[in-house]
Design a protein around this motif. Sequence first.
Motif, mmCIF file in Angstrom:
data_model
loop_
_atom_site.group_PDB
_atom_site.id
_atom_site.type_symbol
_atom_site.label_atom_id
_atom_site.label_comp_id
_atom_site.label_asym_id
_atom_site.label_seq_id
_atom_site.Cartn_x
_atom_site.Cartn_y
_atom_site.Cartn_z
ATOM 1 N N ILE A 198 -52.810 -30.585 80.165
ATOM 2 C CA ILE A 198 -51.980 -30.494 81.372
ATOM 3 C C ILE A 198 -51.952 -31.844 82.089
ATOM 4 O O ILE A 198 -50.900 -32.306 82.542
ATOM 5 C CB ILE A 198 -52.495 -29.381 82.303
ATOM 6 N N ALA A 199 -53.116 -32.484 82.185
ATOM 7 C CA ALA A 199 -53.154 -33.807 82.821
ATOM 8 C C ALA A 199 -52.336 -34.821 82.035
ATOM 9 O O ALA A 199 -51.609 -35.644 82.619
ATOM 10 C CB ALA A 199 -54.609 -34.271 82.947
ATOM 11 N N ALA A 200 -52.438 -34.777 80.706
ATOM 12 C CA ALA A 200 -51.690 -35.727 79.883
ATOM 13 C C ALA A 200 -50.188 -35.498 80.007
ATOM 14 O O ALA A 200 -49.406 -36.453 80.095
ATOM 15 C CB ALA A 200 -52.135 -35.608 78.426
ATOM 16 N N MET A 201 -49.778 -34.231 80.016
ATOM 17 C CA MET A 201 -48.352 -33.943 80.160
ATOM 18 C C MET A 201 -47.846 -34.370 81.531
ATOM 19 O O MET A 201 -46.759 -34.967 81.654
ATOM 20 C CB MET A 201 -48.107 -32.455 79.939
ATOM 21 N N ALA A 202 -48.615 -34.079 82.580
ATOM 22 C CA ALA A 202 -48.181 -34.425 83.935
ATOM 23 C C ALA A 202 -48.063 -35.938 84.114
ATOM 24 O O ALA A 202 -47.083 -36.428 84.694
ATOM 25 C CB ALA A 202 -49.149 -33.845 84.961
ATOM 26 N N THR A 221 -48.430 -38.641 81.556
ATOM 27 C CA THR A 221 -47.790 -39.463 80.528
ATOM 28 C C THR A 221 -46.358 -39.029 80.258
ATOM 29 O O THR A 221 -45.440 -39.858 80.171
ATOM 30 C CB THR A 221 -48.606 -39.400 79.222
ATOM 31 N N GLU A 222 -46.164 -37.727 80.115
ATOM 32 C CA GLU A 222 -44.842 -37.239 79.715
ATOM 33 C C GLU A 222 -43.861 -37.176 80.870
ATOM 34 O O GLU A 222 -42.676 -37.476 80.722
ATOM 35 C CB GLU A 222 -44.989 -35.858 79.070
ATOM 36 N N PHE A 223 -44.369 -36.776 82.065
ATOM 37 C CA PHE A 223 -43.456 -36.583 83.193
ATOM 38 C C PHE A 223 -43.696 -37.572 84.335
ATOM 39 O O PHE A 223 -43.000 -37.516 85.350
ATOM 40 C CB PHE A 223 -43.582 -35.145 83.722
ATOM 41 N N GLY A 224 -44.661 -38.477 84.182
ATOM 42 C CA GLY A 224 -44.864 -39.533 85.160
ATOM 43 C C GLY A 224 -45.307 -39.069 86.528
ATOM 44 O O GLY A 224 -44.980 -39.703 87.544
ATOM 45 N N GLN A 225 -46.083 -38.001 86.615
ATOM 46 C CA GLN A 225 -46.547 -37.468 87.886
ATOM 47 C C GLN A 225 -48.039 -37.728 88.057
ATOM 48 O O GLN A 225 -48.718 -38.171 87.133
ATOM 49 C CB GLN A 225 -46.255 -35.963 87.964
ATOM 50 N N GLY A 226 -48.542 -37.394 89.265
ATOM 51 C CA GLY A 226 -49.929 -37.688 89.583
ATOM 52 C C GLY A 226 -50.780 -36.445 89.734
ATOM 53 O O GLY A 226 -50.453 -35.360 89.235
ATOM 54 N N ALA A 227 -51.893 -36.600 90.495
ATOM 55 C CA ALA A 227 -52.871 -35.523 90.644
ATOM 56 C C ALA A 227 -52.280 -34.314 91.356
ATOM 57 O O ALA A 227 -52.666 -33.177 91.083
ATOM 58 C CB ALA A 227 -54.091 -36.039 91.409
ATOM 59 N N GLY A 228 -51.359 -34.557 92.295
ATOM 60 C CA GLY A 228 -50.759 -33.443 93.009
ATOM 61 C C GLY A 228 -50.022 -32.489 92.098
ATOM 62 O O GLY A 228 -50.189 -31.266 92.174
ATOM 63 N N VAL A 229 -49.201 -33.024 91.213
ATOM 64 C CA VAL A 229 -48.462 -32.183 90.262
ATOM 65 C C VAL A 229 -49.424 -31.526 89.280
ATOM 66 O O VAL A 229 -49.246 -30.362 88.902
ATOM 67 C CB VAL A 229 -47.396 -33.026 89.524
ATOM 68 N N PHE A 230 -50.452 -32.255 88.878
ATOM 69 C CA PHE A 230 -51.467 -31.648 88.011
ATOM 70 C C PHE A 230 -52.082 -30.417 88.673
ATOM 71 O O PHE A 230 -52.277 -29.374 88.045
ATOM 72 C CB PHE A 230 -52.548 -32.669 87.686
ATOM 73 N N GLY A 231 -52.384 -30.523 89.961
ATOM 74 C CA GLY A 231 -52.944 -29.382 90.676
ATOM 75 C C GLY A 231 -51.985 -28.217 90.757
ATOM 76 O O GLY A 231 -52.376 -27.051 90.595
ATOM 77 N N ILE A 232 -50.722 -28.519 91.005
ATOM 78 C CA ILE A 232 -49.723 -27.445 91.084
ATOM 79 C C ILE A 232 -49.558 -26.764 89.734
ATOM 80 O O ILE A 232 -49.465 -25.537 89.645
ATOM 81 C CB ILE A 232 -48.379 -28.011 91.585
ATOM 82 N N LEU A 233 -49.517 -27.553 88.661
ATOM 83 C CA LEU A 233 -49.397 -26.965 87.326
ATOM 84 C C LEU A 233 -50.601 -26.088 87.003
ATOM 85 O O LEU A 233 -50.452 -25.011 86.387
ATOM 86 C CB LEU A 233 -49.261 -28.075 86.284
ATOM 87 N N SER A 234 -51.785 -26.508 87.410
ATOM 88 C CA SER A 234 -52.974 -25.687 87.195
ATOM 89 C C SER A 234 -52.875 -24.381 87.968
ATOM 90 O O SER A 234 -53.297 -23.319 87.483
ATOM 91 C CB SER A 234 -54.233 -26.457 87.625
ATOM 92 N N ASP A 260 -53.745 -39.380 72.853
ATOM 93 C CA ASP A 260 -53.611 -40.836 72.937
ATOM 94 C C ASP A 260 -52.851 -41.409 71.746
ATOM 95 O O ASP A 260 -52.043 -42.334 71.895
ATOM 96 C CB ASP A 260 -55.000 -41.479 73.006
ATOM 97 N N ALA A 261 -53.118 -40.865 70.567
ATOM 98 C CA ALA A 261 -52.541 -41.440 69.352
ATOM 99 C C ALA A 261 -51.102 -40.996 69.112
ATOM 100 O O ALA A 261 -50.272 -41.796 68.653
ATOM 101 C CB ALA A 261 -53.411 -41.063 68.144
ATOM 102 N N PHE A 262 -50.797 -39.739 69.405
ATOM 103 C CA PHE A 262 -49.489 -39.193 69.047
ATOM 104 C C PHE A 262 -48.685 -38.671 70.232
ATOM 105 O O PHE A 262 -47.524 -38.323 70.072
ATOM 106 C CB PHE A 262 -49.657 -38.059 68.028
ATOM 107 N N GLY A 263 -49.289 -38.603 71.401
ATOM 108 C CA GLY A 263 -48.580 -38.111 72.571
ATOM 109 C C GLY A 263 -49.111 -36.759 73.019
ATOM 110 O O GLY A 263 -49.653 -35.990 72.220
ATOM 111 N N PRO A 264 -48.964 -36.443 74.323
ATOM 112 C CA PRO A 264 -49.523 -35.199 74.860
ATOM 113 C C PRO A 264 -48.896 -33.941 74.275
ATOM 114 O O PRO A 264 -49.538 -32.890 74.241
ATOM 115 C CB PRO A 264 -49.256 -35.313 76.359
ATOM 116 N N ARG A 265 -47.647 -34.032 73.830
ATOM 117 C CA ARG A 265 -47.025 -32.839 73.245
ATOM 118 C C ARG A 265 -47.752 -32.411 71.973
ATOM 119 O O ARG A 265 -47.861 -31.223 71.668
ATOM 120 C CB ARG A 265 -45.549 -33.096 72.964
ATOM 121 N N TRP A 266 -48.255 -33.384 71.238
ATOM 122 C CA TRP A 266 -48.987 -33.047 70.019
ATOM 123 C C TRP A 266 -50.350 -32.425 70.334
ATOM 124 O O TRP A 266 -50.885 -31.653 69.545
ATOM 125 C CB TRP A 266 -49.153 -34.283 69.143
#
Length: 267
Positions: free
Chosen positions: A88-92, A94-107, A213-219
């Motif tokens: 969830i942190a990697a997607m928030a 790396t993939e969507f360019g968001q910070g800790a706030g969005v990570f918390g909301i997604l959790s 890290d190697a292939f992206g958060p989606r993987w």
Amino acid sequence: MGPAAAGLLTAGVGPGWVFLINAVTFGAMVYVLLAIRSSELRAQPKAPPGRGRIRAGFRYVLNRPDLIVVMLAIFIVGTFGLNFAVYIAAMARTEFGQGAGVFGILSSVMAVGSVAGALLSARRARPRLRFIFGASAAFGLACAAAAVAPTLWIFGLTLVPVGLFALTLMTSANAYVQTTTEPGMRGRVMALYFAIFLGGTPLGAPVVGWVSDAFGPRWSLGVAAAAGLIAAAVGIFWAWRYHDVRLRYDRSVPRRLRIGGAVGDGY
């Protein structure tokens, strides 16, 4: 509800304060433990003293193919699938360019599904293997949907079924192992179960992080999806292999007449 509260607090006051608040909340657990009235507890049968009790616990599990397949499924999903903080942190970030706030909301969003899964599990009269492996398959599919989510909002929505099926899997497996194990063996079997369940996640988290890290958060979410589907495949193979065995637990039957020493309630 805990992850939901932590997610909102992370967005509101920051992750550092959330760690401090979490530390203070353990005081409530200490108070509850001290307040237990031991005189009102019901005594459970104890295992006879002597050596070899740990070995006896392993032998008991090895003679229960249903427990083996449940623990194997829990190990697979727990090791490679339940690394929510990692992907969830990697997607928030790396993939969507968001910070800790969005990570918390997604959790918090995922916690909505977790609460729903807990309530649905509480309604069932007894756990069955079909719930465990059905939830494994559904968890894998939900993680696959999250992996290909094109936008942040869709990704958040997919986290609801991820949380729902993850908690359904965990509660069903936990209840099945506890309720189908003989009282004299329950402590040793549950110790083994939690060692497998909780010990696998720290082992899998570096692997999932490396994949991210190697292939992206989606993987990394793809790894979680594969874990759920593989665990379900293990259960389907076991059901096919032992499809003609219908097990019932009956303490009135002598142990030597039971299949595997103690049995469950069927698939």
